[in-house]
Write an enzyme that holds these catalytic residues in place. Sequence first.
Site, PDB file in Angstrom:
ATOM      1  N   TYR A 128      28.999   2.348   1.596  1.00 21.09           N
ATOM      2  CA  TYR A 128      29.422   1.552   2.758  1.00 21.09           C
ATOM      3  C   TYR A 128      30.492   0.535   2.342  1.00 21.09           C
ATOM      4  O   TYR A 128      31.557   0.447   2.973  1.00 21.09           O
ATOM      5  CB  TYR A 128      28.195   0.847   3.348  1.00 21.09           C
ATOM      6  CG  TYR A 128      28.512  -0.184   4.403  1.00 21.09           C
ATOM      7  CD1 TYR A 128      28.916   0.193   5.687  1.00 21.09           C
ATOM      8  CD2 TYR A 128      28.403  -1.554   4.129  1.00 21.09           C
ATOM      9  CE1 TYR A 128      29.198  -0.765   6.659  1.00 21.09           C
ATOM     10  CE2 TYR A 128      28.678  -2.506   5.092  1.00 21.09           C
ATOM     11  CZ  TYR A 128      29.074  -2.110   6.350  1.00 21.09           C
ATOM     12  OH  TYR A 128      29.361  -3.061   7.309  1.00 21.09           O
ATOM     13  N   ILE A 168      37.596   7.063  17.292  1.00 19.39           N
ATOM     14  CA  ILE A 168      38.674   6.440  16.503  1.00 19.39           C
ATOM     15  C   ILE A 168      38.985   7.214  15.222  1.00 19.39           C
ATOM     16  O   ILE A 168      39.988   6.930  14.568  1.00 19.39           O
ATOM     17  CB  ILE A 168      38.381   4.949  16.187  1.00 19.39           C
ATOM     18  CG1 ILE A 168      37.053   4.782  15.433  1.00 19.39           C
ATOM     19  CG2 ILE A 168      38.416   4.114  17.465  1.00 19.39           C
ATOM     20  CD1 ILE A 168      36.817   3.364  14.911  1.00 19.39           C
ATOM     21  N   ALA A 190      32.278   0.768  13.834  1.00 17.24           N
ATOM     22  CA  ALA A 190      32.081   1.062  12.409  1.00 17.24           C
ATOM     23  C   ALA A 190      30.874   1.970  12.234  1.00 17.24           C
ATOM     24  O   ALA A 190      30.080   2.148  13.159  1.00 17.24           O
ATOM     25  CB  ALA A 190      31.848  -0.235  11.628  1.00 17.24           C
TER      26      ALA A 190
HETATM   27  N1  LIG Z   1      25.673  -5.506  10.888  1.00 12.01           N
HETATM   28  C1  LIG Z   1      25.926  -6.275   9.858  1.00 12.01           C
HETATM   29  O1  LIG Z   1      25.024  -6.899   9.264  1.00 12.01           O
HETATM   30  C2  LIG Z   1      27.342  -6.415   9.343  1.00 12.01           C
HETATM   31  C3  LIG Z   1      27.579  -7.185   8.197  1.00 12.01           C
HETATM   32  C4  LIG Z   1      28.885  -7.330   7.741  1.00 12.01           C
HETATM   33  C5  LIG Z   1      29.938  -6.753   8.410  1.00 12.01           C
HETATM   34  N2  LIG Z   1      29.692  -5.989   9.520  1.00 12.01           N
HETATM   35  C6  LIG Z   1      30.833  -5.380  10.214  1.00 12.01           C
HETATM   36  O2  LIG Z   1      30.903  -5.953  11.516  1.00 12.01           O
HETATM   37  C7  LIG Z   1      31.410  -4.976  12.439  1.00 12.01           C
HETATM   38  C8  LIG Z   1      30.449  -4.811  13.613  1.00 12.01           C
HETATM   39  O3  LIG Z   1      29.184  -4.372  13.106  1.00 12.01           O
HETATM   40  P1  LIG Z   1      27.933  -4.119  14.090  1.00 12.01           P
HETATM   41  O4  LIG Z   1      26.714  -4.282  13.265  1.00 12.01           O
HETATM   42  O5  LIG Z   1      28.118  -4.875  15.359  1.00 12.01           O
HETATM   43  O6  LIG Z   1      28.119  -2.547  14.379  1.00 12.01           O
HETATM   44  P2  LIG Z   1      27.276  -1.599  15.352  1.00 12.01           P
HETATM   45  O7  LIG Z   1      26.284  -2.394  16.132  1.00 12.01           O
HETATM   46  O8  LIG Z   1      26.800  -0.451  14.526  1.00 12.01           O
HETATM   47  O9  LIG Z   1      28.398  -1.112  16.386  1.00 12.01           O
HETATM   48  C9  LIG Z   1      29.417  -0.242  15.990  1.00 12.01           C
HETATM   49  C10 LIG Z   1      29.880   0.493  17.226  1.00 12.01           C
HETATM   50  O10 LIG Z   1      30.908   1.409  16.823  1.00 12.01           O
HETATM   51  C11 LIG Z   1      30.684   2.635  17.498  1.00 12.01           C
HETATM   52  N3  LIG Z   1      31.301   3.752  16.777  1.00 12.01           N
HETATM   53  C12 LIG Z   1      30.811   4.418  15.688  1.00 12.01           C
HETATM   54  N4  LIG Z   1      31.629   5.434  15.360  1.00 12.01           N
HETATM   55  C13 LIG Z   1      32.641   5.432  16.266  1.00 12.01           C
HETATM   56  C14 LIG Z   1      33.794   6.246  16.457  1.00 12.01           C
HETATM   57  N5  LIG Z   1      34.065   7.299  15.669  1.00 12.01           N
HETATM   58  N6  LIG Z   1      34.639   5.962  17.483  1.00 12.01           N
HETATM   59  C15 LIG Z   1      34.368   4.916  18.296  1.00 12.01           C
HETATM   60  N7  LIG Z   1      33.309   4.103  18.168  1.00 12.01           N
HETATM   61  C16 LIG Z   1      32.449   4.358  17.160  1.00 12.01           C
HETATM   62  C17 LIG Z   1      29.172   2.751  17.504  1.00 12.01           C
HETATM   63  O11 LIG Z   1      28.729   3.726  18.420  1.00 12.01           O
HETATM   64  P3  LIG Z   1      27.323   4.467  18.094  1.00 12.01           P
HETATM   65  O12 LIG Z   1      26.291   3.399  18.041  1.00 12.01           O
HETATM   66  O13 LIG Z   1      27.166   5.411  19.258  1.00 12.01           O
HETATM   67  O14 LIG Z   1      27.514   5.142  16.773  1.00 12.01           O
HETATM   68  C18 LIG Z   1      28.772   1.325  17.887  1.00 12.01           C
HETATM   69  O15 LIG Z   1      28.784   1.126  19.282  1.00 12.01           O
HETATM   70  C19 LIG Z   1      31.606  -3.691  11.616  1.00 12.01           C
HETATM   71  O16 LIG Z   1      32.945  -3.631  11.171  1.00 12.01           O
HETATM   72  C20 LIG Z   1      30.693  -3.888  10.415  1.00 12.01           C
HETATM   73  O17 LIG Z   1      31.126  -3.158   9.300  1.00 12.01           O
HETATM   74  C21 LIG Z   1      28.418  -5.810  10.003  1.00 12.01           C
END
Ligand SMILES: NC(=O)c1ccc[n+]([C@@H]2O[C@H](COP(=O)([O-])OP(=O)(O)OC[C@H]3O[C@@H](n4cnc5c(N)ncnc54)[C@H](OP(=O)(O)O)[C@@H]3O)[C@@H](O)[C@H]2O)c1
Length: 287
Positions: free
Chosen positions: A124, A36, A59
């Site tokens: 971040y 992306i 992300a």
């Molecule tokens: N985790 C938390 O506690 C938290 C808290 C507040 C908000 N959020 C937000 O909630 C959302 C989901 O978070 P999550 O924890 O579920 O995230 P996650 O488990 O890290 O999943 C993110 C996914 O995005 C993929 N990705 C990374 N770079 C990419 C790229 N350039 N093109 C396409 N895909 C890509 C990753 O692939 P790879 O794994 O291969 O890199 C991964 O599969 C995000 O917007 C995050 O900022 C998360």
Amino acid sequence: MKILLLGHKGMLGSDLGAQFRYRHEVIGMDVEDIDITRSEECQKVVREIKPQIVVNAAAYTNVDGCETAREECFAVNAEAVKNIAEACRGKNITIVHFSTDYVFDGTGGLPYREEDVCNPINVYGASKLAGENYLRTLTDNYILIRTAWLYGAKGKSFVQTILNKAKTTNKLTVVNDQTGSPTCTRDLAAATELLIDKNVRGIFHVTNRGNCTWHEFAKRILKEAHLDTIEISPIKTNQLQRAALRPAYSVLGMQKFMTATGKTMQPWQLAFQDYYQHLTGRTCCSA
Ligand SMILES: NC(=O)c1ccc[n+]([C@@H]2O[C@H](COP(=O)([O-])OP(=O)(O)OC[C@H]3O[C@@H](n4cnc5c(N)ncnc54)[C@H](OP(=O)(O)O)[C@@H]3O)[C@@H](O)[C@H]2O)c1
């Protein structure tokens, strides 16, 4: 509806896919299908798939890693949101995007409202705020969900960290001076679908209800896992010496979500109990 789900293999993305698939056609993509951060890939995928909704759960989520990988972090969390918004522009496509409690500095003592001033204290948070700003500037056709402290069946989370550490030690130390709202990704996925169904637009705060410190959350995790004989001592954030600063208080107020949907989120304690029982197969049918 036809939904293009970006980041469908991530922690939240996998639960969003499971939630949406009951009622919608879901095309899930992750980093091996689309980068992306590349504008032309976003344009091509949106042109070919012709979704009605693009849900972006992709992300760069390594908060400490962002401090040193600033460029990569901004590419995924900010520039990519611009790419997605530009690819959807003029095509009547709704964008559902996720942001974070870390856009706030955490110096308040009351739940943050959607319109409160953002002032991120780490890279971040700054990158996620830049992503928000691209989205808001480029389109009105968006649902922007700020959430916090996620855990789910897939991926790394605080819950897995505590359970893993409990296997190798009977003494843990956990910070007790950061307050937030632990949130189960399954509950967030259901709430996301609710907002889509209500056909609302704008920014919404969505977490499980109530709040605690990481230390209190860790105690609850160990209690649920019947590991509460493990000693767990409270420490201060600065004793950990992590690369990124964390907001001390990042509770998100959910009045807007409740008004828009007529629903409340379940309390974090119940959400965690449901999650843990489901994870360990102690129930056949948790909600
Ligand atoms: N985790 C938390 O506690 C938290 C808290 C507040 C908000 N959020 C937000 O909630 C959302 C989901 O978070 P999550 O924890 O579920 O995230 P996650 O488990 O890290 O999943 C993110 C996914 O995005 C993929 N990705 C990374 N770079 C990419 C790229 N350039 N093109 C396409 N895909 C890509 C990753 O692939 P790879 O794994 O291969 O890199 C991964 O599969 C995000 O917007 C995050 O900022 C998360």
